[in-house]
Write a protein that holds these residues in place. Structure first.
Motif, PDB file in Angstrom:
ATOM      1  N   SER A   1       7.800  -2.911  -7.809  1.00 32.37           N
ATOM      2  CA  SER A   1       8.953  -3.802  -8.008  1.00 32.37           C
ATOM      3  C   SER A   1       9.958  -3.637  -6.876  1.00 32.37           C
ATOM      4  O   SER A   1      10.526  -4.620  -6.380  1.00 32.37           O
ATOM      5  CB  SER A   1       9.635  -3.491  -9.350  1.00 32.37           C
ATOM      6  N   PHE A   2      10.173  -2.410  -6.467  1.00 30.78           N
ATOM      7  CA  PHE A   2      11.079  -2.133  -5.352  1.00 30.78           C
ATOM      8  C   PHE A   2      10.584  -2.819  -4.079  1.00 30.78           C
ATOM      9  O   PHE A   2      11.348  -3.480  -3.369  1.00 30.78           O
ATOM     10  CB  PHE A   2      11.169  -0.621  -5.165  1.00 30.78           C
ATOM     11  N   ILE A   3       9.309  -2.696  -3.779  1.00 36.22           N
ATOM     12  CA  ILE A   3       8.741  -3.281  -2.559  1.00 36.22           C
ATOM     13  C   ILE A   3       8.845  -4.800  -2.583  1.00 36.22           C
ATOM     14  O   ILE A   3       9.151  -5.435  -1.562  1.00 36.22           O
ATOM     15  CB  ILE A   3       7.277  -2.828  -2.387  1.00 36.22           C
ATOM     16  N   ALA A   4       8.632  -5.389  -3.734  1.00 33.91           N
ATOM     17  CA  ALA A   4       8.666  -6.854  -3.848  1.00 33.91           C
ATOM     18  C   ALA A   4      10.058  -7.415  -3.551  1.00 33.91           C
ATOM     19  O   ALA A   4      10.176  -8.573  -3.142  1.00 33.91           O
ATOM     20  CB  ALA A   4       8.219  -7.275  -5.243  1.00 33.91           C
ATOM     21  N   GLU A   5      11.085  -6.626  -3.740  1.00 38.14           N
ATOM     22  CA  GLU A   5      12.462  -7.096  -3.526  1.00 38.14           C
ATOM     23  C   GLU A   5      12.979  -6.828  -2.115  1.00 38.14           C
ATOM     24  O   GLU A   5      14.102  -7.204  -1.781  1.00 38.14           O
ATOM     25  CB  GLU A   5      13.396  -6.399  -4.534  1.00 38.14           C
ATOM     26  N   CYS A   6      12.165  -6.202  -1.286  1.00 44.25           N
ATOM     27  CA  CYS A   6      12.641  -5.769   0.032  1.00 44.25           C
ATOM     28  C   CYS A   6      12.794  -6.930   1.008  1.00 44.25           C
ATOM     29  O   CYS A   6      11.984  -7.855   1.025  1.00 44.25           O
ATOM     30  CB  CYS A   6      11.671  -4.735   0.630  1.00 44.25           C
ATOM     31  N   GLU A   7      13.835  -6.849   1.820  1.00 47.46           N
ATOM     32  CA  GLU A   7      14.085  -7.818   2.883  1.00 47.46           C
ATOM     33  C   GLU A   7      13.881  -7.144   4.233  1.00 47.46           C
ATOM     34  O   GLU A   7      14.482  -6.102   4.490  1.00 47.46           O
ATOM     35  CB  GLU A   7      15.524  -8.334   2.816  1.00 47.46           C
ATOM     36  N   PRO A   8      13.052  -7.705   5.114  1.00 46.01           N
ATOM     37  CA  PRO A   8      12.887  -7.121   6.454  1.00 46.01           C
ATOM     38  C   PRO A   8      14.227  -7.042   7.176  1.00 46.01           C
ATOM     39  O   PRO A   8      15.034  -7.965   7.127  1.00 46.01           O
ATOM     40  CB  PRO A   8      11.940  -8.107   7.156  1.00 46.01           C
ATOM     41  N   GLY A   9      14.471  -5.910   7.818  1.00 47.06           N
ATOM     42  CA  GLY A   9      15.721  -5.734   8.524  1.00 47.06           C
ATOM     43  C   GLY A   9      16.867  -5.284   7.652  1.00 47.06           C
ATOM     44  O   GLY A   9      17.985  -5.083   8.144  1.00 47.06           O
ATOM     45  N   ARG A  10      16.618  -5.105   6.350  1.00 49.96           N
ATOM     46  CA  ARG A  10      17.652  -4.607   5.434  1.00 49.96           C
ATOM     47  C   ARG A  10      17.217  -3.298   4.782  1.00 49.96           C
ATOM     48  O   ARG A  10      18.049  -2.542   4.290  1.00 49.96           O
ATOM     49  CB  ARG A  10      17.959  -5.646   4.339  1.00 49.96           C
ATOM     50  N   ILE A  11      15.918  -3.067   4.759  1.00 49.64           N
ATOM     51  CA  ILE A  11      15.393  -1.834   4.183  1.00 49.64           C
ATOM     52  C   ILE A  11      14.162  -1.407   4.967  1.00 49.64           C
ATOM     53  O   ILE A  11      13.363  -2.236   5.402  1.00 49.64           O
ATOM     54  CB  ILE A  11      15.077  -2.006   2.685  1.00 49.64           C
ATOM     55  N   TRP A  12      14.053  -0.110   5.168  1.00 48.56           N
ATOM     56  CA  TRP A  12      12.964   0.452   5.949  1.00 48.56           C
ATOM     57  C   TRP A  12      12.422   1.690   5.238  1.00 48.56           C
ATOM     58  O   TRP A  12      13.177   2.454   4.644  1.00 48.56           O
ATOM     59  CB  TRP A  12      13.445   0.903   7.322  1.00 48.56           C
ATOM     60  N   VAL A  13      11.111   1.895   5.304  1.00 52.76           N
ATOM     61  CA  VAL A  13      10.570   3.203   4.945  1.00 52.76           C
ATOM     62  C   VAL A  13      10.598   4.061   6.199  1.00 52.76           C
ATOM     63  O   VAL A  13      10.542   3.559   7.321  1.00 52.76           O
ATOM     64  CB  VAL A  13       9.146   3.123   4.367  1.00 52.76           C
TER      65      VAL A  13
ATOM     66  N   THR B   1       0.811  -1.221   0.000  1.00 47.92           N
ATOM     67  CA  THR B   1       0.000   0.000   0.000  1.00 47.92           C
ATOM     68  C   THR B   1       0.845   1.272   0.000  1.00 47.92           C
ATOM     69  O   THR B   1       0.303   2.372  -0.123  1.00 47.92           O
ATOM     70  CB  THR B   1      -0.944   0.008   1.212  1.00 47.92           C
ATOM     71  N   ASP B   2       2.164   1.125   0.141  1.00 48.20           N
ATOM     72  CA  ASP B   2       3.055   2.291   0.104  1.00 48.20           C
ATOM     73  C   ASP B   2       3.401   2.713  -1.325  1.00 48.20           C
ATOM     74  O   ASP B   2       3.981   3.787  -1.525  1.00 48.20           O
ATOM     75  CB  ASP B   2       4.375   1.981   0.825  1.00 48.20           C
ATOM     76  N   ALA B   3       3.060   1.894  -2.299  1.00 44.01           N
ATOM     77  CA  ALA B   3       3.557   2.114  -3.665  1.00 44.01           C
ATOM     78  C   ALA B   3       3.192   3.490  -4.215  1.00 44.01           C
ATOM     79  O   ALA B   3       4.039   4.168  -4.810  1.00 44.01           O
ATOM     80  CB  ALA B   3       3.036   1.012  -4.591  1.00 44.01           C
ATOM     81  N   ALA B   4       1.965   3.912  -4.006  1.00 42.92           N
ATOM     82  CA  ALA B   4       1.532   5.195  -4.577  1.00 42.92           C
ATOM     83  C   ALA B   4       2.311   6.362  -3.971  1.00 42.92           C
ATOM     84  O   ALA B   4       2.734   7.282  -4.681  1.00 42.92           O
ATOM     85  CB  ALA B   4       0.033   5.383  -4.366  1.00 42.92           C
ATOM     86  N   VAL B   5       2.521   6.322  -2.658  1.00 42.95           N
ATOM     87  CA  VAL B   5       3.252   7.409  -1.993  1.00 42.95           C
ATOM     88  C   VAL B   5       4.714   7.406  -2.423  1.00 42.95           C
ATOM     89  O   VAL B   5       5.296   8.459  -2.718  1.00 42.95           O
ATOM     90  CB  VAL B   5       3.144   7.277  -0.462  1.00 42.95           C
TER      91      VAL B   5
END
Length: 346
Positions: free
Chosen positions: A53-65, A21-25
């Motif tokens: 595409s960016f969100i789909a590649e995210c790893e918890p604990g490696r990237i944060w908004v 749900t963050d994609a639009a922002v």
């Protein structure tokens, strides 16, 4: 197995994993050319499909908004290097330094990590300032391809080692009778005890708000030592008993604002405030190359006034300020210490 930190919190920010749900922002904020032009790996224009595409590649604990009170305003990650972006509306607030400090602490929790690299376009003065404040050191300059600009650009490579990160989390200074060190989470009860029993109205200005205004672990964030101005120190006896606190405000225009000190009233009258303050000011003005230090005390705070003037501070102007230690606004004097005028010796 290394700990994973999918959620992190600072004084003003929440860092969490990205969600669909963050994609639009994200697309809207990176889609601002003022943001995208400094990001070498993102396309411009930047679309919502790119964000997904960016969100789909995210790893918890490696990237944060990054979220502030107004919502999502950026992202930060440690996938291979420290990378980040911040929405245009959030520039100039110190968010990236605040988030970067916390993310780097989480990164180096894993003892396998010996260093981390980052980089910025040579023309990006804002990013250069952020990485310098975080402790990164310059490695070299090269040309890299910018997807958003469609051309090669000059880029600065920087690096932060584990040893330098550790060094910038530890502050130690000894005087004849005292030991000064960085503040720890475990100091909160001792500080509250001192503030409860100490007549702090005549001894400490706005730092009282810093030391008592936050809940949980984040109370320490505004005064945690990070290897730069904007931190508090515990004043302890040689046996380790915490008997006071000093706070040095953040650096601005080669000066540090809002220096303050208080000591347990049971230890007053022994010259300990002067001993601690003189050693501390001599150290930080040299360590951080500060030309001057400012301090603010109530006009009727005779103990604070006498201490500051004995150290070489001079009164410059008077303000009327509301603080939590007084029920109504009171006159407060701004004192200035020129580095060359510090009287460190008694």
């Amino acid at each position: 197995m290394a700990r994973v930190f999918p959620f992190l919190r600072t004084q003003r920010l929440t860092l969490r994993p990205p969600k669909t749900t963050d994609a639009a922002v994200i697309a809207r904020e990176i889609g601002n050319y003022d943001v995208a032009r400094w990001l070498v790996s993102v396309p411009y224009p930047y679309h919502e499909r790119d964000a997904r595409s960016f969100i789909a590649e995210c790893e918890p604990g490696r990237i944060w908004v990054i979220e502030d009170d107004a919502g999502l305003c950026g992202a930060i990650d440690t996938r291979g290097e420290l990378g980040y972006w911040l929405a245009r509306r959030a520039w100039g607030k110190g968010y990236l330094t605040e988030a970067g400090d916390t993310v780097l602490d989480a990164y180096f929790e894993d003892r396998r990590h010996k260093s981390i690299v980052s980089g910025y376009m040579t023309e990006n003065a804002r990013s250069a300032s952020v990485l310098s404040k975080l402790g990164f050191e310059r490695v070299g300059t090269s040309l890299i391809g910018s997807v958003s600009l469609g051309q090669d650009v000059a880029s600065e490579a920087v690096r932060l080692s584990r040893s330098r990160w550790r060094e910038r989390r530890r502050y130690r200074l000894a005087t004849k009778r005292l030991r000064l060190r960085e503040l720890h989470d475990s100091d909160r009860n001792s500080i509250n005890r001192l503030l409860t029993k100490t007549n702090f109205v005549s001894a400490i200005p706005n730092a009282f708000q810093i030391l008592t205004g936050q809940a949980g672990r984040t109370w320490l964030d505004p005064v945690r030592y990070r290897g730069r101005p904007g931190f508090g120190t515990a004043i302890t006896t040689r046996t380790g008993r915490l008997v006071g606190v000093m706070v040095l405000g953040r650096e601005s225009d080669n000066s540090a604002t809002d220096f303050s000190i208080f000591i347990d009233e049971a230890y007053r009258g022994q010259g300990l405030m002067r001993e601690a303050a003189a050693a501390f000011l001599a150290d930080v003005t040299e360590r951080f190359d500060l030309e001057k230090v400012l301090s603010e005390y109530p006009v009727d705070a005779s103990a604070g006034r006498d201490l500051l003037q004995d150290l070489g501070f001079v009164p410059t102007r008077c303000n009327s300020t509301e603080t939590t230690e007084r029920l109504e606004p009171g006159a407060r004097v701004i004192y200035r210490l020129e580095r060359s005028n510090l009287r460190a010796d008694p």
